[in-house]
Design a protein around this motif. Structure first.
Motif, short mmCIF file in Angstrom:
data_model
loop_
_atom_site.label_atom_id
_atom_site.label_comp_id
_atom_site.label_asym_id
_atom_site.label_seq_id
_atom_site.Cartn_x
_atom_site.Cartn_y
_atom_site.Cartn_z
N ARG A 71 0.83 -1.20 0.00
CA ARG A 71 0.00 0.00 0.00
C ARG A 71 0.87 1.26 0.00
NH1 ARG A 71 -5.65 -0.30 3.08
NH2 ARG A 71 -6.47 -2.21 2.13
N ILE A 72 2.11 1.11 -0.32
CA ILE A 72 3.03 2.24 -0.41
C ILE A 72 3.60 2.28 -1.82
CG2 ILE A 72 5.09 3.33 0.54
CD1 ILE A 72 4.66 1.71 3.09
N ALA A 73 3.50 3.43 -2.46
CA ALA A 73 4.05 3.60 -3.81
C ALA A 73 4.98 4.81 -3.81
CB ALA A 73 2.93 3.80 -4.82
N THR A 74 6.18 4.63 -4.38
CA THR A 74 7.19 5.69 -4.35
C THR A 74 7.80 5.85 -5.74
OG1 THR A 74 7.71 5.12 -2.06
CG2 THR A 74 9.29 6.50 -3.21
N TRP A 75 7.98 7.13 -6.16
CA TRP A 75 8.62 7.44 -7.44
C TRP A 75 9.66 8.55 -7.22
CZ3 TRP A 75 3.31 7.00 -6.90
CH2 TRP A 75 2.70 5.92 -7.59
N ASP A 76 10.82 8.37 -7.77
CA ASP A 76 11.85 9.41 -7.76
C ASP A 76 11.85 10.11 -9.11
OD1 ASP A 76 12.76 8.85 -5.15
OD2 ASP A 76 13.93 7.15 -5.91
N LEU A 77 11.87 11.45 -9.09
CA LEU A 77 11.76 12.24 -10.32
C LEU A 77 12.91 13.23 -10.43
CD1 LEU A 77 7.98 13.22 -10.26
CD2 LEU A 77 9.04 11.38 -11.55
N PRO A 78 13.41 13.42 -11.62
CA PRO A 78 14.31 14.55 -11.85
C PRO A 78 13.48 15.83 -11.99
CG PRO A 78 14.03 13.32 -13.87
CD PRO A 78 13.28 12.55 -12.80
N ALA A 79 14.13 16.97 -11.90
CA ALA A 79 13.44 18.25 -11.98
C ALA A 79 13.15 18.60 -13.44
CB ALA A 79 14.27 19.34 -11.31
N ASP A 80 12.25 17.85 -14.07
CA ASP A 80 11.91 18.05 -15.48
C ASP A 80 10.39 18.19 -15.59
OD1 ASP A 80 11.58 18.11 -18.16
OD2 ASP A 80 12.55 16.17 -18.56
N VAL A 139 4.96 14.86 -1.66
CA VAL A 139 6.01 15.25 -2.60
C VAL A 139 7.12 15.89 -1.78
CG1 VAL A 139 6.62 16.68 -4.58
CG2 VAL A 139 4.37 15.60 -4.47
N SER A 140 8.31 15.32 -1.86
CA SER A 140 9.43 15.83 -1.06
C SER A 140 10.53 16.33 -1.97
CB SER A 140 9.97 14.73 -0.15
OG SER A 140 10.46 13.65 -0.92
N ASP A 141 11.26 17.35 -1.50
CA ASP A 141 12.45 17.84 -2.20
C ASP A 141 13.42 18.34 -1.14
OD1 ASP A 141 12.23 20.91 -1.87
OD2 ASP A 141 10.23 20.33 -2.59
N PRO A 188 16.94 15.92 -5.07
CA PRO A 188 16.02 15.03 -5.77
C PRO A 188 14.57 15.25 -5.31
CG PRO A 188 17.08 13.84 -4.02
CD PRO A 188 17.68 15.22 -4.01
N ILE A 189 13.63 14.89 -6.16
CA ILE A 189 12.20 15.01 -5.86
C ILE A 189 11.62 13.60 -5.78
CG2 ILE A 189 9.98 15.87 -6.71
CD1 ILE A 189 11.52 18.09 -8.14
N GLN A 190 10.81 13.39 -4.77
CA GLN A 190 10.21 12.06 -4.59
C GLN A 190 8.70 12.20 -4.39
OE1 GLN A 190 10.51 9.46 -0.90
NE2 GLN A 190 11.96 8.39 -2.25
#
Length: 959
Positions: A817-826, A886-888, A871-873
């Motif tokens: 029940r936990i979903a996580t994505w790491d994103l670049p600043a794009d 959303v974390s940064d 990084p953004i998550q």
């Protein structure tokens, strides 16, 4: 040419005496003897310090007899510099009167304040001390005083005697300036002392005075050559017996009079001295038969044996020494049969002073003296009176030992049985038991206490409602507000006729006499106490009624105090409960159970709380405010509210404690005010433990401020007390708090408590911790059962402090029940993350909230890309709600504002607030987290808030 002794004045004579010279013939003999005694005692003329005592009998016989005389003397000396003092037999001043009231402002304390002791051994030559030493009227002028401070004064003093026993009861003293000396004062002080002595005599019965006269007349018949007739009759005080010794002798003499038997009893006094009391019968002129008690004191510590043979003609005891070293003291001839004693005038002592002689001294130094004279019946009354006083004295220490209404009523019954009554019942209104003020005590009475010599009491049982019939003594007692005495219950026909069943039950148990007394305190009737007599065939009398009334009055004050305390305790307890959590918010992180137990002596400031936080986390708090009562409870409420507010800021535990520490410091300063000397010590301090548990990582972060460490119960039942930095108590300020982090496997129990659980004066701290460890050591036990086990095994029988207990069993959020994505600043990846989120929500079966969630994340991610840093998550948490995070690594946070119609941006955060049920910012060590919680139920058939503002999701502006 030297001065001849006869030619020098008192001042020069005193100076010459102090220099060691001879002043024989220049100073009156009593004064010179007193000077010599003063010097032998080591007294200094300029340093005669008088002791001060508060052990004064200000309500005794002497004061009662002398008060009107002193008032008359004050009126007689009105406007004159006259100081009238009354002292007891020790020389301690009991009362003072001043002819000129303004004198008080100009006199030293020893001349104006009662309580200073003027005995010669302390103050040297002075009026009161010398009157006691010489045992007669004395005058001292100016320099005849030994102390320097008294050189300008003069005084006249005379002993005041008890005409029955002849002992000195006190001293009457006039003080005045040396220049105002007047020989006429001797006549005034003699008459005043005589009036006081007659008033003392009036306090004894006429029959006792007649017996005394018969005793003195009989003593007057002793032949002149008899051993008993030689020398002046002395007094017991002259034999070194102090007032305490004489009180012991009088108590024993009272018992001998009441027994009405011929006897010789040896009494041991403090210090090892022994005195023999002789009991002698005597008959007055009117035929009243009584008993005379004499004391025989051998010289030194020599023991005296006395026989009790009867002198045939008189019927009086003959005192005879059995030891060869002590010659016979003679005998007192009594009255021959048929002969009457005559009283032509009041008895006079051999020296003509108007005071009867009361003792005699033999050739070897042994002394006999009169102690008491009276009738056996009077002696019995005296013994009964003393026993009543003993009962009242004991009641003052045994009634009211607690602030419990029922227990205080029970103590009254226990005091009265069996010394006053055989059975006691106490009825109190229900309102009094609750701590309230009764409105109509006669209509809501409940039997509170039943106590008697047997268990099978024929009364309403305790706890039952009591209905009073109109003519019962109890109702009459309530109506009149006075004690009711029923000497013979069998003759109370009205009561028996109206309630025959209950009356017959009482009479069948031999209850024959009753006293019922209202429990009246501060003008409020609190109930009724009923005293019954059964075993003792004698009915209650007026003295018994007075004793019951006095006992009830003392108990009523204690019951009222307990009632007021109960009311205040109930109010504070209600406030405490209103400020504690009534229920906990729904959350899945922990399963909790709790207990709160107030102290027996009062409610304190213990508190606890469970606070849901963002990201499915939960905060557990327990605290303790120092002190008890309303102030502690109110302060607890302020701290609990503050802790919830600080928790809403998503602060870590150490920062929450820092804010609470600052708050307590401010509250302390507000309580004390600007002036620290105003006596208000403020809150003094508080302790707290704050823990945050995260079910996604199973990590628990804790910090404490002077609070006991928590207990951790692992799933297998192992109990540990984790090492957690103690930290200073709240309110000290300026010191940092430290956090500690622990991994808690699922099913672990975190046990938080206040110090009242483990601190108890009857057991060691380590023992209490071991008891707690054993009580917690059980695997897979629900928190409710854990709470009950701790209460039964660890809580003291009589807790002196509040106890708060909080048990939390941890749960874990399913990783699925936990979903996580790491994103670049794009920015181009925003649409990609929306698609990934939609697919995950479909997997979770949350298609209804997918649209709103896409909008939320679009705004939050776009905001992080534009204003944050890598990084953004992105994280989704599926629990009771759907949490979007959303974390940064940036520390800047967005702020909600109203956007103008011409603004291109600024509406995104408003959209987030509309779409979520709550949102906020949580700072971390690496940056921040912006989160929003979405409810999982969306009303059907209605467009979401975003659909009102936007037709195309791609047109949504960034925050």
């Amino acid at each position: 040419m030297g001065l001849v002794a006869e030619d020098i004045g008192p001042a020069l004579a005193r100076e010459q005496f102090l220099d060691g010279g001879s002043v024989e013939g220049a100073v009156r003999s009593p004064i010179l003897s007193s000077w010599q005694r003063s010097r032998s005692l080591g007294l200094s003329p300029d340093g005669c310090e008088l002791p001060f005592t508060q052990d004064l009998d200000l309500d005794g016989r002497l004061v009662h007899a002398a008060t009107p005389v002193l008032d008359r003397l004050r009126a007689m000396f009105n406007g004159k510099n006259m100081n009238v003092a009354l002292a007891d037999e020790r020389g301690a001043v009991l009362q003072r009167r001043f002819g000129e009231p303004s004198m008080v402002r100009h006199l030293a304390a020893i001349q104006s304040v009662p309580g200073f002791v003027f005995a010669e051994e302390f103050g040297g030559t002075n009026g009161i001390g010398l009157a006691l030493a010489e045992r007669r009227l004395i005058n001292i002028y100016g320099a005849e005083h030994f102390a320097e401070r008294s050189q300008s004064n003069a005084c006249s003093a005379i002993p005041v005697r008890d005409l029955l026993s002849g002992r000195i009861e006190g001293v009457l003293c006039f003080g005045y300036p040396h220049t105002d000396a007047d020989p006429a004062l001797d006549l005034v002080i003699r008459k005043a002392a005589g009036v006081i002595e007659r008033r003392l005599l009036e306090q004894s019965s006429v029959r006792e005075r007649a017996l005394l006269q018969a005793y003195l007349d009989a003593r007057g018949l002793v032949p002149a050559g008899d051993a008993a007739g030689n020398g002046r009759l002395g007094e017991l005080g002259a034999s070194g017996l102090d007032w305490r010794d004489q009180m012991i002798l009088k108590e024993k003499a009272t018992e001998l009079i009441s027994s009405a038997q011929r006897a010789a009893v040896e009494v041991s006094l403090p210090g090892g001295r022994r005195v023999t009391l002789l009991s002698r019968p005597v008959t007055s002129a009117s035929g009243v038969e009584g008993v005379v008690i004499e004391a025989v004191l051998p010289s030194g510590h020599e023991r005296l044996a006395v026989s009790t043979e009867t002198d045939a003609p008189s019927g009086l005891l003959t005192q005879q020494a059995l030891t060869p070293t002590v010659p016979p003291l003679g005998h007192l001839p009594g009255l021959a049969p048929g002969r009457e004693a005559t009283t032509a005038r009041p008895p006079r002592a051999p020296d003509g002073s108007g005071t009867p002689g009361v003792g005699e001294r033999t050739a070897d130094g042994a002394t006999s003296g009169l102690v008491l004279v009276g009738e056996p019946g009077v002696g019995q009354y005296a013994v009964a009176a003393r026993r009543r006083l003993e009962l009242l004295s004991e009641a003052s220490t045994r009634i009211g030992t607690t602030l419990d209404v029922s227990r205080t009523a029970r103590e009254l019954a226990e005091m009265a049985v069996p010394r006053l009554a055989d059975y006691v019942t106490i009825d109190l209104p229900e309102a009094v038991l609750r701590g309230e003020e009764p409105t109509d005590p006669g209509k809501d009475l409940h039997r509170t206490v039943v106590h008697g010599i047997r268990e099978d009491c024929p009364f309403y049982p305790a706890g039952e409602r009591v209905d009073l019939q109109p003519v019962t003594p109890q109702l009459r007692c309530l109506t009149n507000g006075e004690a009711v005495l029923e000497p013979d219950l069998r003759s109370a026909s009205g009561w028996i006729a109206q309630d025959p069943v209950r009356a017959r039950r009482l009479l069948d148990h031999d209850l024959h006499s009753l006293i019922t007394v209202p429990l009246l305190a501060r003008g409020i009737v609190l109930g009724i106490a009923s005293f019954y007599r059964a075993r003792d065939p004698a009915p209650f009398g007026d003295d018994d009624r007075s004793l019951a009334q006095e006992l009830a009055t003392r108990a009523a004050i204690c019951i009222d105090n307990a009632r007021r305390y109960t009311r205040e305790h109930t109010m504070v307890l209600a406030l405490q409960h209103s400020l504690l959590p009534h229920g906990f918010p729904e959350q899945n992180a922990v399963e909790v159970a709790h207990r709160y137990m107030p102290a027996e002596s009062g409610v304190g400031g213990d508190w606890f709380d469970v606070i849901p936080l963002s990201g499915t986390r939960v905060a557990l708090v327990v605290g303790d405010v120092v002190g008890h009562g309303l102030h502690a409870a109110a302060t607890m409420g302020r701290l609990r509210t503050a802790a919830r507010n600080f928790a809403e800021l998503d602060l870590p535990p150490d920062e929450v404690l820092t804010h609470l520490d600052n708050l307590v410091g401010r509250l302390d300063r507000e309580e004390c005010g600007e002036d620290p000397s105003n006596g208000n010590t403020g809150i003094i301090g508080a302790t707290c433990l704050y823990a945050i548990y995260d079910p996604t990582s199973q990590q628990c972060t804790m910090a404490r401020a002077g609070h006991p460490p928590p207990a951790l119960v692992r799933p297998d039942g192992t109990v540990i007390f984790p090492e957690l930095p103690a930290g200073p108590p709240l309110g000290l300020g300026g010191l940092p708090f430290e956090t500690a982090e622990f991994h808690l496997p699922e099913g672990s129990q975190l046990v938080l408590y206040t110090d009242g659980l483990i601190e108890d004066r009857d057991r060691d701290f380590d023992t209490a911790l071991e008891q707690l460890r054993r009580a917690l050591a059980s695997p897979n036990r629900p928190p409710e059962e854990t709470c009950q086990a701790v209460v039964e095994a660890v809580v003291p029988d009589h807790p002196a402090d509040d106890i708060a207990l909080l048990v939390a069993r941890t749960h874990t959020l399913d990783p699925q029940r936990i979903a996580t994505w790491d994103l670049p600043a794009d920015p181009a990846l925003v649409s990609t993350i929306r698609g990934s989120v939609t697919r995950r929500l479909t997997e979770w079966g949350l298609d209804e909230v997918a649209f709103a969630t896409e909008l939320l994340l679009s705004e939050l991610v776009t905001n992080a890309i534009r204003y944050g840093s890598d990084p953004i998550q992105v994280r989704l948490l599926y629990d009771r709600t759907l949490t979007c995070e959303v974390s940064d690594t940036s520390s800047t946070a967005p702020h909600l504002r109203h956007a103008a119609t011409t603004d291109e941006g600024g509406r995104g955060l408003f959209l987030v607030a509309q779409l979520s049920q709550s949102w906020g910012t949580r700072y971390t060590a690496d940056g921040k987290v912006i989160w929003a919680e979405c409810a999982l139920e969306v009303p059907g058939g209605k467009a979401g808030p975003a659909e009102v503002y936007f037709d195309n999701i791609d047109d949504i502006p960034a925050i």
